[in-house]
Design a protein around this motif. Structure first.
Motif, PDB file in Angstrom:
ATOM      1  N   ASP A 288      56.165  30.554  45.598  1.00 42.53           N
ATOM      2  CA  ASP A 288      55.748  31.850  46.291  1.00 42.53           C
ATOM      3  C   ASP A 288      55.371  32.946  45.210  1.00 42.53           C
ATOM      4  OD1 ASP A 288      55.855  33.681  48.910  1.00 42.53           O
ATOM      5  OD2 ASP A 288      57.566  34.761  47.543  1.00 42.53           O
ATOM      6  N   GLU A 289      55.987  32.971  44.212  1.00 49.32           N
ATOM      7  CA  GLU A 289      55.618  34.142  42.995  1.00 49.32           C
ATOM      8  C   GLU A 289      54.208  33.647  42.627  1.00 49.32           C
ATOM      9  OE1 GLU A 289      55.822  37.501  41.225  1.00 49.32           O
ATOM     10  OE2 GLU A 289      57.404  36.821  42.822  1.00 49.32           O
ATOM     11  N   GLY A 290      54.024  32.503  42.554  1.00 49.70           N
ATOM     12  CA  GLY A 290      52.745  32.158  42.034  1.00 49.70           C
ATOM     13  C   GLY A 290      51.367  32.585  42.968  1.00 49.70           C
ATOM     14  N   GLU A 291      51.843  32.341  44.368  1.00 44.69           N
ATOM     15  CA  GLU A 291      50.959  33.084  45.317  1.00 44.69           C
ATOM     16  C   GLU A 291      50.611  34.217  45.472  1.00 44.69           C
ATOM     17  OE1 GLU A 291      52.560  30.736  48.537  1.00 44.69           O
ATOM     18  OE2 GLU A 291      51.734  28.982  48.331  1.00 44.69           O
ATOM     19  N   LYS A 292      51.471  34.968  45.071  1.00 42.33           N
ATOM     20  CA  LYS A 292      51.555  36.546  45.012  1.00 42.33           C
ATOM     21  C   LYS A 292      50.790  36.849  43.744  1.00 42.33           C
ATOM     22  CE  LYS A 292      55.864  37.604  47.216  1.00 42.33           C
ATOM     23  NZ  LYS A 292      57.151  38.390  47.298  1.00 42.33           N
ATOM     24  N   VAL A 293      50.708  36.238  42.620  1.00 42.01           N
ATOM     25  CA  VAL A 293      50.058  36.558  41.620  1.00 42.01           C
ATOM     26  C   VAL A 293      48.610  36.189  41.845  1.00 42.01           C
ATOM     27  CG1 VAL A 293      49.574  35.949  39.108  1.00 42.01           C
ATOM     28  CG2 VAL A 293      52.198  36.093  39.849  1.00 42.01           C
ATOM     29  N   GLN A 294      48.209  35.259  42.328  1.00 47.02           N
ATOM     30  CA  GLN A 294      47.122  34.735  42.696  1.00 47.02           C
ATOM     31  C   GLN A 294      46.463  35.878  43.627  1.00 47.02           C
ATOM     32  OE1 GLN A 294      45.133  32.072  41.433  1.00 47.02           O
ATOM     33  NE2 GLN A 294      43.631  33.111  42.338  1.00 47.02           N
ATOM     34  N   LEU A 295      47.031  36.104  44.822  1.00 40.56           N
ATOM     35  CA  LEU A 295      46.535  37.287  45.577  1.00 40.56           C
ATOM     36  C   LEU A 295      46.168  38.322  44.916  1.00 40.56           C
ATOM     37  CD1 LEU A 295      45.695  38.032  48.385  1.00 40.56           C
ATOM     38  CD2 LEU A 295      48.221  38.356  48.617  1.00 40.56           C
ATOM     39  N   SER A 296      46.991  38.965  43.870  1.00 37.98           N
ATOM     40  CA  SER A 296      46.761  39.993  43.137  1.00 37.98           C
ATOM     41  C   SER A 296      45.475  40.093  42.278  1.00 37.98           C
ATOM     42  CB  SER A 296      47.942  40.332  42.285  1.00 37.98           C
ATOM     43  OG  SER A 296      49.085  40.954  42.852  1.00 37.98           O
ATOM     44  N   LYS A 297      45.431  38.635  41.805  1.00 38.94           N
ATOM     45  CA  LYS A 297      44.125  38.454  40.829  1.00 38.94           C
ATOM     46  C   LYS A 297      42.975  38.388  41.681  1.00 38.94           C
ATOM     47  CE  LYS A 297      44.474  34.985  37.928  1.00 38.94           C
ATOM     48  NZ  LYS A 297      44.724  33.686  37.402  1.00 38.94           N
ATOM     49  N   ASN A 298      43.075  37.818  42.767  1.00 41.62           N
ATOM     50  CA  ASN A 298      41.904  37.763  43.806  1.00 41.62           C
ATOM     51  C   ASN A 298      41.390  39.359  44.212  1.00 41.62           C
ATOM     52  OD1 ASN A 298      41.845  35.055  44.089  1.00 41.62           O
ATOM     53  ND2 ASN A 298      43.099  34.858  45.530  1.00 41.62           N
ATOM     54  N   LEU A 299      42.381  40.236  44.564  1.00 35.54           N
ATOM     55  CA  LEU A 299      41.795  41.532  44.835  1.00 35.54           C
ATOM     56  C   LEU A 299      41.499  42.246  43.668  1.00 35.54           C
ATOM     57  CD1 LEU A 299      42.054  42.822  47.539  1.00 35.54           C
ATOM     58  CD2 LEU A 299      43.370  40.746  47.398  1.00 35.54           C
ATOM     59  N   ALA A 300      41.789  42.036  42.464  1.00 34.19           N
ATOM     60  CA  ALA A 300      41.381  42.820  41.324  1.00 34.19           C
ATOM     61  C   ALA A 300      40.061  42.379  40.802  1.00 34.19           C
ATOM     62  CB  ALA A 300      42.314  42.177  39.994  1.00 34.19           C
ATOM     63  N   ARG A 301      39.758  40.981  41.400  1.00 35.46           N
ATOM     64  CA  ARG A 301      38.301  40.704  40.937  1.00 35.46           C
ATOM     65  C   ARG A 301      37.201  41.220  42.140  1.00 35.46           C
ATOM     66  NH1 ARG A 301      36.340  36.701  44.118  1.00 35.46           N
ATOM     67  NH2 ARG A 301      38.526  36.062  44.393  1.00 35.46           N
ATOM     68  N   LEU A 302      37.884  41.298  43.343  1.00 40.89           N
ATOM     69  CA  LEU A 302      37.115  41.743  44.261  1.00 40.89           C
ATOM     70  C   LEU A 302      36.571  43.236  44.437  1.00 40.89           C
ATOM     71  CD1 LEU A 302      38.760  39.781  47.438  1.00 40.89           C
ATOM     72  CD2 LEU A 302      36.227  39.506  46.599  1.00 40.89           C
ATOM     73  N   ILE A 303      37.774  43.883  44.007  1.00 39.39           N
ATOM     74  CA  ILE A 303      37.681  45.419  43.711  1.00 39.39           C
ATOM     75  C   ILE A 303      36.433  45.688  42.340  1.00 39.39           C
ATOM     76  CG2 ILE A 303      38.931  47.361  42.703  1.00 39.39           C
ATOM     77  CD1 ILE A 303      41.434  46.320  44.333  1.00 39.39           C
ATOM     78  N   ALA A 304      36.724  44.829  41.331  1.00 38.76           N
ATOM     79  CA  ALA A 304      35.932  44.930  40.026  1.00 38.76           C
ATOM     80  C   ALA A 304      34.414  44.731  40.593  1.00 38.76           C
ATOM     81  CB  ALA A 304      36.192  43.971  39.053  1.00 38.76           C
ATOM     82  N   ASN A 305      34.278  43.813  41.639  1.00 35.88           N
ATOM     83  CA  ASN A 305      32.957  43.417  42.233  1.00 35.88           C
ATOM     84  C   ASN A 305      32.341  44.352  43.133  1.00 35.88           C
ATOM     85  OD1 ASN A 305      32.764  41.193  40.343  1.00 35.88           O
ATOM     86  ND2 ASN A 305      33.462  39.839  42.159  1.00 35.88           N
ATOM     87  N   GLY A 306      33.147  45.712  43.582  1.00 36.52           N
ATOM     88  CA  GLY A 306      32.864  46.239  44.369  1.00 36.52           C
ATOM     89  C   GLY A 306      32.889  46.163  45.871  1.00 36.52           C
ATOM     90  N   ASP A 307      33.640  44.795  46.116  1.00 35.99           N
ATOM     91  CA  ASP A 307      33.592  44.100  47.489  1.00 35.99           C
ATOM     92  C   ASP A 307      34.641  44.777  48.389  1.00 35.99           C
ATOM     93  OD1 ASP A 307      31.591  42.395  46.803  1.00 35.99           O
ATOM     94  OD2 ASP A 307      33.251  41.103  45.775  1.00 35.99           O
TER      95      ASP A 307
END
Length: 441
Positions: free
Chosen positions: A379-398
């Motif tokens: 569960d903690e790993g999935e939360k970390v992955q979700l945060s990484k996904n959002l960081a990537r999308l935010i950086a790409n202006g998505d």
């Protein structure tokens, strides 16, 4: 590229609709009472877009043996043939429709209508079809579900193009049935692709197409990919990454056609049968209990594809699928049996914390992951992955930032480059959260 032709739409209502698809706007018939027009007539675009979508939906329902119920919960999918100036097309769940556009090709000076391309229209129709079958995929913040959505659009367009007599004739001439040779079915959305390249001023798509199903891409962890890359490389952008799955399915199609040829079929018959089988294969994959219900990685989808072939088609093409997925490194042979139970789905939620999120820091975001929750560590790993996904999308202006008084449903959820935003900020009682747009092009 083939020139325009005519097509028939079964069970067409006088108001230009079928039981599952309707035209956004009116369309008057010609003097003979038919909906057939010259290319110079604005009505040509409406007729082309509507007929392509209506026939794609009807053919899919017939192939899969089921009635599609739209994720928008509306009875009919609306086709808006010209929504303004852009080199684009997209599906929007909230509006319950497909939206097509037009723009001028900067090199030729000709106006390009995305709705006039049967491949583009069918691609968008399959976004709606997949959303009807697996609505959680557009809720995911992972890269693979979005890329799978794009691949499904291309695979559907490819499969149905091989049911078109004129396309079949041309592809048979170009390949003799050997789909490893470049051909018009593999080159998807040629006119739109050329216009996009001319607008960019360079070869932005890899050739005279929007995407090409013939490729040699192999799996790379999406977390390690750049946000943008040249056309000969993969990036984490969903249209780019989708080419991996599309290429794998095209290889499977190539193998099916080779089997047909070995059985003595002529090239056209082998190609048509291959296209029919490819479409049926997608239907088996999306049966209940097969494809993951929520967010997933390609490896999990490959397992589901083999399982659906084993259980619903007697394993006819299971070995072929496994071989291709191994060669593409999507599902290596050594890890094929290490499958987890992906039935059901469980929610994952985080509050974004850290300077990398900029103005989005402190906002909540969530999605569902396939399978049951598997313990605190996972569960903690999935939360970390979700945060990484959002960081990537935010950086790409998505992700679209909004103000507290703004209603996301009233905003244009498409970026200046024509690509839809993946997420938008919604405010409730002064608290901000990021939610999906449910728009995909």
């Amino acid at each position: 590229m083939l020139g325009p032709g005519t097509t028939s739409v079964a069970r067409l209502n006088p108001n230009v609709s079928t039981d599952k698809v309707s035209l956004g706007g009116k369309l008057e018939p010609n003097q003979e009472g038919h909906f057939v027009y010259p290319e110079s007539d604005d009505r040509f675009t409406s007729a082309a877009a509507f007929s392509s979508v209506a026939n794609a939906v009807a053919a899919t329902e017939a192939s899969w043996g089921e009635s599609i119920q739209w994720a928008s919960r509306r009875d009919k999918l609306v086709v808006v043939p010209d929504s303004g100036k852009d080199l684009n097309a997209f599906y929007a769940r909230a509006q319950g429709g497909l939206f097509f556009f037009h723009d001028i090709d900067r090199l030729t000076g000709e106006t390009v209508h995305s709705g006039r391309s049967g491949e583009v229209a069918t691609h968008e129709a399959f976004h709606a079809i997949l959303d009807a079958k697996r609505p959680e995929y557009l809720s995911s913040w992972d890269t693979d579900p979005g890329a799978f959505h794009e691949a499904m659009g291309d695979i559907g367009a490819l499969a149905l193009s091989l049911q078109n007599e004129r396309v079949l004739e041309l592809v048979a001439q170009q390949t003799g049935g050997d789909l490893r040779k470049q051909n018009s079915a593999a080159a998807l959305g040629e006119e739109l692709g050329l216009a996009l390249n001319h607008r960019a001023g360079h070869n932005a798509t890899g050739g005279p197409w929007t995407r090409n199903a013939i490729n040699n891409f192999t799996w790379v962890d999406p977390d390690t990919l750049p946000g943008q890359a040249p056309p000969d490389q993969l990036s984490s952008e969903v249209h780019s990454l989708s080419r991996l799955w599309t290429g794998a399915m095209y290889e499977i199609l190539t193998g099916i056609v080779q089997v047909n040829l070995a059985q003595g079929q002529d090239a056209k018959t082998a190609l048509r049968g291959g296209g029919e089988e490819l479409l049926k294969m997608q239907g088996r994959l999306l049966q209940e209990g097969m494809a993951p219900q929520a967010s997933f990685r390609f490896q999990e989808m490959a397992r589901a594809l083999i399982r659906s072939e084993d259980e619903l088609n007697g394993g006819q093409y299971s070995a072929l699928i496994a071989e291709v997925m191994d060669r593409r490194r999507i599902l290596p042979q050594g890890v094929r049996l290490l499958a987890q139970d992906l039935s059901g789905a469980h929610p994952v939620k985080v509050t974004l914390e850290g300077a990398q999120f900029g103005p989005f820091e402190g906002m909540e975001v969530s999605h569902k992951v396939s399978g049951e929750a598997r313990g605190l560590l996972e569960d903690e790993g999935e939360k970390v992955q979700l945060s990484k996904n959002l960081a990537r999308l935010i950086a790409n202006g998505d992700i679209l930032m909004t103000l507290p008084h703004q209603d996301p449903s009233s905003l244009r959820l498409v970026k200046d480059d024509g690509e839809p935003y993946r997420g938008v900020v919604r405010w409730k009682e002064g608290k901000a959260m990021i939610e999906p747009t449910y728009v995909i092009g």
